[in-house]
Design a protein around this motif. Sequence first.
Motif, mmCIF file in Angstrom:
data_model
loop_
_atom_site.group_PDB
_atom_site.id
_atom_site.type_symbol
_atom_site.label_atom_id
_atom_site.label_comp_id
_atom_site.label_asym_id
_atom_site.label_seq_id
_atom_site.Cartn_x
_atom_site.Cartn_y
_atom_site.Cartn_z
ATOM 1 N N ARG A 205 -7.418 -12.465 3.124
ATOM 2 C CA ARG A 205 -8.063 -10.932 2.917
ATOM 3 C C ARG A 205 -7.644 -9.795 2.406
ATOM 4 N NH1 ARG A 205 -11.417 -9.864 8.590
ATOM 5 N NH2 ARG A 205 -12.469 -8.901 7.026
ATOM 6 N N GLY A 206 -6.602 -10.093 2.372
ATOM 7 C CA GLY A 206 -5.785 -9.026 1.787
ATOM 8 C C GLY A 206 -5.248 -7.867 2.395
ATOM 9 N N GLU A 207 -6.126 -7.252 3.453
ATOM 10 C CA GLU A 207 -7.049 -5.984 4.224
ATOM 11 C C GLU A 207 -5.946 -5.568 5.080
ATOM 12 O OE1 GLU A 207 -10.710 -6.195 5.281
ATOM 13 O OE2 GLU A 207 -11.689 -7.190 3.606
ATOM 14 N N GLU B 132 -5.381 -4.433 14.398
ATOM 15 C CA GLU B 132 -5.557 -5.408 15.808
ATOM 16 C C GLU B 132 -3.988 -5.633 15.737
ATOM 17 O OE1 GLU B 132 -8.620 -9.123 16.539
ATOM 18 O OE2 GLU B 132 -7.764 -9.215 14.376
ATOM 19 N N ILE B 133 -3.997 -5.892 14.616
ATOM 20 C CA ILE B 133 -1.941 -6.283 14.769
ATOM 21 C C ILE B 133 -1.384 -4.776 15.811
ATOM 22 C CG2 ILE B 133 0.018 -5.894 13.660
ATOM 23 C CD1 ILE B 133 -1.088 -8.937 13.655
ATOM 24 N N VAL B 134 -1.836 -3.783 14.768
ATOM 25 C CA VAL B 134 -1.747 -2.202 14.910
ATOM 26 C C VAL B 134 -1.927 -2.489 16.637
ATOM 27 C CG1 VAL B 134 -1.913 0.299 14.888
ATOM 28 C CG2 VAL B 134 -2.371 -1.575 13.273
ATOM 29 N N SER C 147 3.963 -9.417 5.837
ATOM 30 C CA SER C 147 2.676 -8.190 6.145
ATOM 31 C C SER C 147 3.306 -7.939 7.703
ATOM 32 C CB SER C 147 0.973 -8.580 5.607
ATOM 33 O OG SER C 147 1.417 -9.310 5.019
ATOM 34 N N SER C 148 2.666 -8.988 8.700
ATOM 35 C CA SER C 148 2.810 -7.688 10.393
ATOM 36 C C SER C 148 4.539 -7.337 10.441
ATOM 37 C CB SER C 148 2.832 -8.716 10.869
ATOM 38 O OG SER C 148 1.259 -9.559 10.833
ATOM 39 N N ALA C 149 5.186 -7.615 9.918
ATOM 40 C CA ALA C 149 6.318 -7.301 10.300
ATOM 41 C C ALA C 149 6.515 -5.975 9.886
ATOM 42 C CB ALA C 149 7.393 -8.481 9.894
ATOM 43 N N LEU C 150 6.054 -5.965 8.445
ATOM 44 C CA LEU C 150 6.411 -4.903 7.700
ATOM 45 C C LEU C 150 6.297 -4.141 8.756
ATOM 46 C CD1 LEU C 150 7.498 -3.480 4.795
ATOM 47 C CD2 LEU C 150 5.598 -4.338 4.169
ATOM 48 N N LEU C 151 4.721 -4.251 9.270
ATOM 49 C CA LEU C 151 4.355 -2.330 10.368
ATOM 50 C C LEU C 151 5.241 -1.983 10.620
ATOM 51 C CD1 LEU C 151 2.362 -0.747 10.799
ATOM 52 C CD2 LEU C 151 1.536 -2.901 12.168
ATOM 53 N N GLY D 286 2.027 -10.799 -2.478
ATOM 54 C CA GLY D 286 2.750 -10.692 -1.720
ATOM 55 C C GLY D 286 2.692 -10.003 -0.528
ATOM 56 N N ILE D 287 2.925 -10.141 1.002
ATOM 57 C CA ILE D 287 2.673 -8.580 1.781
ATOM 58 C C ILE D 287 1.430 -8.299 1.314
ATOM 59 C CG2 ILE D 287 3.378 -7.264 3.146
ATOM 60 C CD1 ILE D 287 6.685 -7.990 2.562
ATOM 61 N N ARG D 288 0.589 -9.115 1.075
ATOM 62 C CA ARG D 288 -0.780 -8.597 1.018
ATOM 63 C C ARG D 288 -1.587 -7.830 2.396
ATOM 64 N NH1 ARG D 288 -4.150 -10.511 -2.473
ATOM 65 N NH2 ARG D 288 -5.336 -10.735 -1.504
ATOM 66 N N GLY D 289 -1.012 -8.427 3.830
ATOM 67 C CA GLY D 289 -1.918 -7.862 4.303
ATOM 68 C C GLY D 289 -1.539 -6.215 4.806
ATOM 69 N N SER D 290 -0.389 -5.802 4.423
ATOM 70 C CA SER D 290 0.173 -4.375 4.862
ATOM 71 C C SER D 290 -0.772 -3.666 3.390
ATOM 72 C CB SER D 290 1.490 -4.144 3.713
ATOM 73 O OG SER D 290 1.773 -4.343 2.097
ATOM 74 N N ASN D 291 -1.188 -2.418 3.597
ATOM 75 C CA ASN D 291 -1.687 -1.046 2.725
ATOM 76 C C ASN D 291 -0.106 -0.540 1.729
ATOM 77 O OD1 ASN D 291 -2.734 1.786 2.909
ATOM 78 N ND2 ASN D 291 -4.565 0.538 2.782
ATOM 79 N N THR D 292 -1.147 -0.435 0.806
ATOM 80 C CA THR D 292 0.272 -0.214 -0.423
ATOM 81 C C THR D 292 -1.138 0.453 -1.284
ATOM 82 O OG1 THR D 292 1.785 -2.374 -0.147
ATOM 83 C CG2 THR D 292 1.742 -0.356 -1.997
ATOM 84 N N ALA D 293 -0.265 1.957 -1.578
ATOM 85 C CA ALA D 293 -1.189 3.041 -2.102
ATOM 86 C C ALA D 293 -0.331 4.322 -2.689
ATOM 87 C CB ALA D 293 -1.756 3.759 -0.554
ATOM 88 N N GLU D 294 -1.145 4.175 -3.365
ATOM 89 C CA GLU D 294 -0.986 5.633 -4.000
ATOM 90 C C GLU D 294 -1.193 7.233 -3.784
ATOM 91 O OE1 GLU D 294 -1.586 7.804 -8.707
ATOM 92 O OE2 GLU D 294 -2.609 6.980 -7.691
#
Length: 381
Positions: free
Chosen positions: A33-35, A39-41, A81-85, A201-209
């Motif tokens: 889903r790349g979202e 829930e993980i938070v 992705s979850s570990a990166l949080l 990759g690591i698509r479940g992390s939010n990466t933004a400008e």
Amino acid sequence: MDPVEQMRENWRRKAKEVGKNFVAPRASEIDARGEFSWEIVEEFARHGFLRLLIPKQYGGEEGDITSFCIIVEELARYCASSALLVVVQAVGTMPVALGGSEELKERVLPHLAKKKGLICFCLTEPEFGSDAASIRTKAILEGDSYRINGRKCFITNGGVSDFYTVFTTTQPDRRIEGITGFVIEKGTPGLSVGKIEEKMGIRGSNTAEVILDDVRVPIRQRIGEEGVGWWLMMRTLNRSRPAIGAMAVGVAQGAIDYLIQYGQQRDWFVKKEVPSPSLLEIVEMMVEVEASRAIVYKSAQMMDEKAKGIPVQMFSAMAKYFASDIAMKVTTNAVQMLHWEGLTARHPLERMMRDAKVIQIFEGTNQIQRAVVAHTLLKGK
């Protein structure tokens, strides 16, 4: 077992349980889903992972860097992705904990520790990428506040955070001695989120400008004095890079674990040859992963022991680039061992390979890490 080792083992046990029982069943969907997963938070906050490095007086766990690495490694076995949080929360927090005034700490840290608030680290800019000394985001002092203008890109959790740790230049002509950090709250006029990146990759992390357009920030939200931002950045990154290395170790270990499970189910290792060629290939992977793990925890130990006279930044950089290079090698070989099956989303190996590639690039590219090591070696001579 002494109390410190007992504490670390408790964190390992907790992270292993959460990783296996909560993260693993969601990892494939998070990637597909790349979202960002709230829930993980919730789960990580409940277990104390998101307040790990916050001092106890502000509601945190006051954990050490070794515990930090242990938690990240265990979670990354199942989902990078979850570990990166956990990593990003710590990286955003550390400048405040290391250099913030007491007033700023009281304002920010309890919110993060007790109210499940998120914080991000805003350094990278479109023009300069990993060249942190060339920051162009400007902060101009006007009375009792600063006016900040600039753009930050590829900011992990930039679109979901409650606080933004932002590094600016207050004296451009002084290069690194003119860099100053600030904490800016979500909802501050002029602070906005731009493009959300779609990553391989690591698509479940939010990466933004993150866009700063005439953002007014009171002096009390400055992190330390003017001009100390560079040193706060370096102290933070020296502590976070072993954890990035630990993430890479976790990804590589997860790939090996899956290979062994897959091979046992298909009698890969029941051959006339003793041991089988497949098993020998996995053995070679495991040796390299153990070498990665050793340098990661050596660098973490240096941070925890506050080693004097040792170039900790060199070992921190080594841990990040060596472990991520090995993770890329191991996951690529793991995909190859499954042949065409390895290319499919039925197996987690292709996801792990994509995640490993991201780890080679973020938190300072591996080329930058090699430059840090080279500079330290020459300086030492």
